[in-house]
Structures are given as structure tokens and as C-alpha cells.
Write a protein that holds these residues in place. Sequence first.
Motif, PDB file in Angstrom:
ATOM      1  N   GLY A   1     -10.229 -22.851   5.749  1.00 43.83           N
ATOM      2  CA  GLY A   1     -10.847 -24.111   6.136  1.00 43.83           C
ATOM      3  C   GLY A   1     -12.087 -23.882   6.980  1.00 43.83           C
ATOM      4  N   GLY A   2     -12.796 -24.973   7.261  1.00 40.12           N
ATOM      5  CA  GLY A   2     -14.014 -24.889   8.068  1.00 40.12           C
ATOM      6  C   GLY A   2     -15.249 -24.612   7.230  1.00 40.12           C
ATOM      7  N   ARG A   3     -16.406 -24.854   7.825  1.00 40.17           N
ATOM      8  CA  ARG A   3     -17.679 -24.664   7.123  1.00 40.17           C
ATOM      9  C   ARG A   3     -18.349 -23.340   7.479  1.00 40.17           C
ATOM     10  NH1 ARG A   3     -21.322 -27.422   8.887  1.00 40.17           N
ATOM     11  NH2 ARG A   3     -20.344 -28.230  10.776  1.00 40.17           N
ATOM     12  N   GLY A   4     -17.834 -22.642   8.476  1.00 41.55           N
ATOM     13  CA  GLY A   4     -18.468 -21.401   8.897  1.00 41.55           C
ATOM     14  C   GLY A   4     -18.153 -20.237   7.976  1.00 41.55           C
ATOM     15  N   GLU A   5     -18.992 -19.212   8.036  1.00 40.61           N
ATOM     16  CA  GLU A   5     -18.731 -17.977   7.320  1.00 40.61           C
ATOM     17  C   GLU A   5     -17.758 -17.129   8.137  1.00 40.61           C
ATOM     18  OE1 GLU A   5     -22.436 -16.038   6.513  1.00 40.61           O
ATOM     19  OE2 GLU A   5     -22.742 -17.181   4.661  1.00 40.61           O
ATOM     20  N   LEU A   6     -16.785 -16.537   7.466  1.00 40.08           N
ATOM     21  CA  LEU A   6     -15.745 -15.757   8.132  1.00 40.08           C
ATOM     22  C   LEU A   6     -15.872 -14.291   7.739  1.00 40.08           C
ATOM     23  CD1 LEU A   6     -13.099 -15.859   9.878  1.00 40.08           C
ATOM     24  CD2 LEU A   6     -11.870 -16.020   7.697  1.00 40.08           C
ATOM     25  N   ARG A   7     -15.821 -13.420   8.736  1.00 39.32           N
ATOM     26  CA  ARG A   7     -15.787 -11.974   8.509  1.00 39.32           C
ATOM     27  C   ARG A   7     -14.670 -11.381   9.347  1.00 39.32           C
ATOM     28  NH1 ARG A   7     -21.034 -13.635   8.113  1.00 39.32           N
ATOM     29  NH2 ARG A   7     -22.324 -12.701   6.461  1.00 39.32           N
ATOM     30  N   ALA A   8     -14.198 -10.216   8.928  1.00 36.12           N
ATOM     31  CA  ALA A   8     -13.085  -9.605   9.638  1.00 36.12           C
ATOM     32  C   ALA A   8     -13.202  -8.093   9.584  1.00 36.12           C
ATOM     33  CB  ALA A   8     -11.749 -10.047   9.041  1.00 36.12           C
ATOM     34  N   GLY A   9     -12.713  -7.447  10.635  1.00 36.33           N
ATOM     35  CA  GLY A   9     -12.698  -5.995  10.683  1.00 36.33           C
ATOM     36  C   GLY A   9     -11.587  -5.526  11.599  1.00 36.33           C
ATOM     37  N   MET A  10     -11.379  -4.224  11.632  1.00 37.66           N
ATOM     38  CA  MET A  10     -10.322  -3.642  12.448  1.00 37.66           C
ATOM     39  C   MET A  10     -10.892  -2.532  13.309  1.00 37.66           C
ATOM     40  SD  MET A  10      -6.747  -1.842  11.219  1.00 37.66           S
ATOM     41  CE  MET A  10      -7.550  -0.346  10.640  1.00 37.66           C
ATOM     42  N   VAL A  11     -10.540  -2.544  14.589  1.00 30.41           N
ATOM     43  CA  VAL A  11     -10.888  -1.475  15.525  1.00 30.41           C
ATOM     44  C   VAL A  11      -9.621  -0.695  15.833  1.00 30.41           C
ATOM     45  CG1 VAL A  11     -11.746  -0.917  17.823  1.00 30.41           C
ATOM     46  CG2 VAL A  11     -12.821  -2.746  16.511  1.00 30.41           C
ATOM     47  N   SER A  12      -9.683   0.633  15.722  1.00 31.16           N
ATOM     48  CA  SER A  12      -8.539   1.505  16.021  1.00 31.16           C
ATOM     49  C   SER A  12      -8.931   2.444  17.145  1.00 31.16           C
ATOM     50  CB  SER A  12      -8.133   2.308  14.789  1.00 31.16           C
ATOM     51  OG  SER A  12      -7.819   1.460  13.707  1.00 31.16           O
ATOM     52  N   ALA A  13      -8.019   2.638  18.106  1.00 26.62           N
ATOM     53  CA  ALA A  13      -8.315   3.496  19.252  1.00 26.62           C
ATOM     54  C   ALA A  13      -7.071   4.285  19.637  1.00 26.62           C
ATOM     55  CB  ALA A  13      -8.800   2.662  20.441  1.00 26.62           C
ATOM     56  N   VAL A  14      -7.304   5.527  20.063  1.00 23.58           N
ATOM     57  CA  VAL A  14      -6.228   6.401  20.529  1.00 23.58           C
ATOM     58  C   VAL A  14      -6.561   6.830  21.954  1.00 23.58           C
ATOM     59  CG1 VAL A  14      -4.939   8.536  20.113  1.00 23.58           C
ATOM     60  CG2 VAL A  14      -5.845   7.223  18.177  1.00 23.58           C
ATOM     61  N   GLY A  15      -5.589   6.732  22.863  1.00 22.62           N
ATOM     62  CA  GLY A  15      -5.833   7.097  24.244  1.00 22.62           C
ATOM     63  C   GLY A  15      -6.471   5.965  25.028  1.00 22.62           C
ATOM     64  N   ASP A  16      -6.598   6.147  26.331  1.00 23.29           N
ATOM     65  CA  ASP A  16      -7.175   5.136  27.204  1.00 23.29           C
ATOM     66  C   ASP A  16      -8.624   4.879  26.824  1.00 23.29           C
ATOM     67  OD1 ASP A  16      -7.452   3.357  29.361  1.00 23.29           O
ATOM     68  OD2 ASP A  16      -8.247   4.961  30.636  1.00 23.29           O
ATOM     69  N   ARG A  17      -8.920   3.601  26.431  1.00 24.09           N
ATOM     70  CA  ARG A  17     -10.269   3.187  26.037  1.00 24.09           C
ATOM     71  C   ARG A  17     -10.827   4.063  24.934  1.00 24.09           C
ATOM     72  NH1 ARG A  17     -12.444  -0.529  29.316  1.00 24.09           N
ATOM     73  NH2 ARG A  17     -14.555  -0.007  28.649  1.00 24.09           N
ATOM     74  N   GLY A  18      -9.926   4.599  24.102  1.00 22.41           N
ATOM     75  CA  GLY A  18     -10.364   5.356  22.947  1.00 22.41           C
ATOM     76  C   GLY A  18     -10.838   6.758  23.238  1.00 22.41           C
ATOM     77  N   ARG A  19     -10.447   7.328  24.378  1.00 18.89           N
ATOM     78  CA  ARG A  19     -10.982   8.640  24.751  1.00 18.89           C
ATOM     79  C   ARG A  19     -10.542   9.739  23.766  1.00 18.89           C
ATOM     80  NH1 ARG A  19      -6.506   8.266  28.186  1.00 18.89           N
ATOM     81  NH2 ARG A  19      -5.096  10.064  28.061  1.00 18.89           N
ATOM     82  N   ASP A  20      -9.409   9.528  23.069  1.00 21.31           N
ATOM     83  CA  ASP A  20      -8.927  10.523  22.116  1.00 21.31           C
ATOM     84  C   ASP A  20      -9.335  10.213  20.684  1.00 21.31           C
ATOM     85  OD1 ASP A  20      -7.641  12.023  24.104  1.00 21.31           O
ATOM     86  OD2 ASP A  20      -5.896  10.702  24.032  1.00 21.31           O
ATOM     87  N   GLY A  21     -10.038   9.128  20.484  1.00 25.13           N
ATOM     88  CA  GLY A  21     -10.509   8.798  19.150  1.00 25.13           C
ATOM     89  C   GLY A  21     -10.711   7.310  18.979  1.00 25.13           C
ATOM     90  N   ILE A  22     -11.759   6.941  18.254  1.00 25.02           N
ATOM     91  CA  ILE A  22     -12.043   5.529  18.004  1.00 25.02           C
ATOM     92  C   ILE A  22     -12.650   5.400  16.616  1.00 25.02           C
ATOM     93  CG2 ILE A  22     -14.382   5.550  18.995  1.00 25.02           C
ATOM     94  CD1 ILE A  22     -13.584   2.771  20.230  1.00 25.02           C
ATOM     95  N   ALA A  23     -12.334   4.302  15.935  1.00 23.41           N
ATOM     96  CA  ALA A  23     -12.862   4.045  14.596  1.00 23.41           C
ATOM     97  C   ALA A  23     -12.899   2.544  14.366  1.00 23.41           C
ATOM     98  CB  ALA A  23     -12.005   4.731  13.528  1.00 23.41           C
ATOM     99  N   ALA A  24     -13.765   2.119  13.466  1.00 16.13           N
ATOM    100  CA  ALA A  24     -13.868   0.707  13.104  1.00 16.13           C
ATOM    101  C   ALA A  24     -14.178   0.611  11.620  1.00 16.13           C
ATOM    102  CB  ALA A  24     -14.979   0.021  13.917  1.00 16.13           C
ATOM    103  N   ARG A  25     -13.622  -0.392  10.983  1.00 17.35           N
ATOM    104  CA  ARG A  25     -13.968  -0.620   9.582  1.00 17.35           C
ATOM    105  C   ARG A  25     -13.762  -2.084   9.243  1.00 17.35           C
ATOM    106  NH1 ARG A  25      -9.122   2.459   8.629  1.00 17.35           N
ATOM    107  NH2 ARG A  25      -7.444   1.258   7.656  1.00 17.35           N
ATOM    108  N   PRO A  26     -14.572  -2.612   8.332  1.00 11.41           N
ATOM    109  CA  PRO A  26     -14.387  -3.998   7.918  1.00 11.41           C
ATOM    110  C   PRO A  26     -13.198  -4.140   6.991  1.00 11.41           C
ATOM    111  CG  PRO A  26     -16.145  -2.982   6.656  1.00 11.41           C
ATOM    112  CD  PRO A  26     -15.725  -1.971   7.679  1.00 11.41           C
ATOM    113  N   LEU A  27     -12.611  -5.333   6.941  1.00  9.57           N
ATOM    114  CA  LEU A  27     -11.650  -5.645   5.902  1.00  9.57           C
ATOM    115  C   LEU A  27     -12.421  -5.830   4.602  1.00  9.57           C
ATOM    116  CD1 LEU A  27      -9.792  -6.037   8.342  1.00  9.57           C
ATOM    117  CD2 LEU A  27      -8.813  -8.016   7.156  1.00  9.57           C
TER     118      LEU A  27
END
Length: 498
Positions: A452-478
Motif C-alpha cells: 500500500g501507499g504511494r511511495g517507492e519502497l526499497r529494502a536491504g539487510m545489514v549484517s554485523a559480527v562483534g561490537d559495532r561490527g568490529r569483527d565483520g560487517i556487510a550490507a546487501r539489498p533485497l
Amino acid sequence: MRRSTLDALARVAVAVTVAGGLLAAADRTNIRIDLAGSGAATTASRSLVTAVELPCPGTELGGVDGVEDLPTTAQVAAEAAPTQALGGLAARLPAAGSLIARDLSGATPRDVAATSREGRLTATLTTPDPLLVLGGGALAPGVVTSAESLLDTDRVHGLMGLACVPPSAESWLFGGAAEPGHQERVLLVNTGANPVTVDLEILGRSGPIEAPAAAGLVVPAGGRTTFLLDAVAGGERAPVVHVRTRGGYVQATLNDYWLDGTTPRGVDDVGGAAPPSVHQVIPAVPGGLRGSVRVTAVGEQDALVQVRVITADGRVALPAAAGVAQVPAGAVREVAFSALPGDAVALDVTSDQPIVAAASTVVSANGVRDFAWSPSTRAIGGLAGTAYPVDSPGHRVRRTLSLTATAAPATAQVVLVGASGVVTERSVEVAGDSVVNISLDGTRAVWVRRSGGRGELRAGMVSAVGDRGRDGIAARPLTTSRVAAHDLDVIAWDDQTP
């Protein structure tokens, strides 16, 4: 054939395009289009797909002649969409289905060891050979696949994840830099039965880079070709790669790897960004980090670009004039930003000329560093999703679904599959030009549809390991998950046909 019949068929061809637009907008079946005055009619319907092929490129840091292989392991996860995500088409699912992982390295593809149950498949990759995930029957509609690696050795450190998407004829890839030890590899996978020729156009801060070796690359049938980008553009601070094919399609990925002397500084996989447009939106950018937006002006005129941040509280400008840049035609510029708000955000990039864009963010702690690339994406037009390992071996991965609506509010239907297979769904209201973040802890897959709604919708996922991602971080769109095919029966007749 009479001239009136030919005219009717021509008008039917136009109607097919119209029908495709109508069908993409709603779950409607048996749409009949009568062409006034033509004496012709068409009947269009949507049927569930019964076969889907999604290739994963294999381990990224190996398979190049003359270059030392770095042993890595990737966890592949594939999941068929539950009925809750398929809408009205779920009632038409066949009785049986299958998920199969197939090794493409040999002359004859062979099935590989994998675990498959309840619409989910998992496998482990330890070689550079491409892996093909095939969904069939009831497990084909909406299936999604990804490969993820969490690496912690004296040569490689970081978290990288990649959606395994269908091949295409054109891609825009971002990644890499000029620091010593940076290595960028373009991975090209061909799942077809014939070789495909690929041309890579490499753009940099001064414009297109002369690289004859990047033209006419041959990707063998059912195989992979890896091109070392730093071999022809090793001194380029901000490379962007335009991939175009001849004679078929390929899946294209850029792997960005950095070893600073003897210290690993991060690694990531980057899939294709959204095609050129005057408005690009980059969802799922990790918060609390510094980084930059890389922009290429693809037209014949310079582009005036503005970057703004979309948060849970709305859209805000970068400090002072930091978010504005002039990008010469055919060249690349980067817009740097300091620490973003703590939660995942989106970046809104507008221009007066067509551009492509992606963002990079950097995390550094205790001498260890990792980075994440977030490409721009198209708005969700149907169903989009991703699957992922429940956890990487020995580490807990924190995952966040980040939803972004632009221009106006949008309603998202979110379907989650828990680690044990339990399916839940919820409706999420996203205000215009804002972000909503949802924890994915305890889940293994997610799908999103704009309901629903008139706006455009986008989505993605952020993955992190460790405190604030200190052991690894990644992002990808759905990524878009294919659910239905458009079937069109055409009947044409003369004006005299009764």
C-alpha cells in the motif's frame, strides 16, 4: 494473410506491452483486452514459475592463473518463498517441488552435497567453481539464494555476503581503491550452454580508462572467468566497472579485498547497482560509521549531484556543502561523510543528469578493519527477499532489515522465516522519506512486498559480527524474487470473422 489481419496483429503486439504493465501491478488472472475496431482480442494470464536458476560465483579469492589462491569458505543458503509471501497465487502451487545445488565446474554439471528440507537448502563452497541452485515445481516461486563468508585469518578478515541473482546483459559494479594491497576481482559466471563475450568499461576520476585487456573476455559455457581489475587500473582511487555482454548473459560480481602489508583490512562482494537514473536510492547503509558515496555521470554532460541521508526521522542534508558535487561526464567522484546515525540509514542521491551510485562504509577497531559496499537499488515492484545462514560457525551475526520509503508513505508486507521454519508476517508503515529498521535475529529468510501507499519502497539487510561490527560487517539489498510468468494467448481475425 489479409492486410486487416496484419493490422490486427500489430495492434495486439502493442497491447501485449500494456498487459505486461497491468499484470506487474496486481495479482490478476485471465485479463482480456479487446482492441476497439480491430476485430482482435488477447487473453493474458499469470502462472507460477516452475523452474528458477540462481548461480553463486564460488569462492572469490582463487581460480586465477599466476595468482596465489587464498583458501576461503562460503555458506550458501537458498529458500523458497512461503505461501504467505505469494499472495493470491499461493493456491495454485503444485503438489511437489525441489531445491538442488549443482556444480558447474565440469563438462557435465553434477549435484553437490547439500542439506534440503522444508523448502530450504544449505551448502558449503570451498572452491572457485560456480554453484547453481535450481528451484523446481512448488519450490520455484519466490526462491532466493545467497552466499556468505566470515573470514578471520592472517591474510583475510571480514564478513562478506552476496545475493546469487540471475545473469543479465549489463551491470554496474562498484568497489576498490588505490591503497597498496587493494585487489579487485570481477567475477563473471555463465550458466548457459554457449560461451559469452564480455566487455568491461572501466571508469575513474579522469574518465574512461584505456584497458584493451578488459574487452572481449570470453566466459565459457557453465563456467567462470575472473578479471583482475587492479592489473589495468591499480592506481585508480575510485573505479567503477560497466559490464556488457555479447551473445548471452552473465552474472557479474566485484570482489574488493584489502591486505595492508601483513594486516588484513577487509573484504566484500558487490553486486550490480541500479541502472542509470537522475534519482538513486541506496538502502541498508550501516549506521554509526564513516564512508563515502561513489557516483558516476554516465551521460554526455557533467552532473550536479546532491547526497542526503534518510533516517527514521526523515531526510536530512549532509553538513554544510559536503553533500554536493560536480561530476564530469564519464568520470567518477566520491562524496565523503562522517559518522552516520547509529541505526541503518539510506542515502538519497539526486542529479540533473543520469548517474549510477553506491556507498562504502568503514569500521575500524583494535587495529582490525572491515568495510561494506551498499549499491543503489530499484524500487520493489513485486516480491523481494533474501536468505542467509542462521549463524556463521563460531560467531553470532546480528542482522537488520532496513525499509526505506521515498517521496510518499508506503506499506510493506514483511514475511519472516524463523530459524526453525516458523513463518510470521507483519504489516509495516514507512513514512515518506524515512527508514524503519527491524531486527532479523532468530530468522533465516525474509521477503518484502509493497502492499500500500504511494511511495517507492526499497529494502536491504545489514549484517554485523562483534561490537559495532568490529569483527565483520556487510550490507546487501533485497533482490527481486521471481514468482510468476506472463502467459499470453493471442487470437487475431479479420473484420469479417464472425
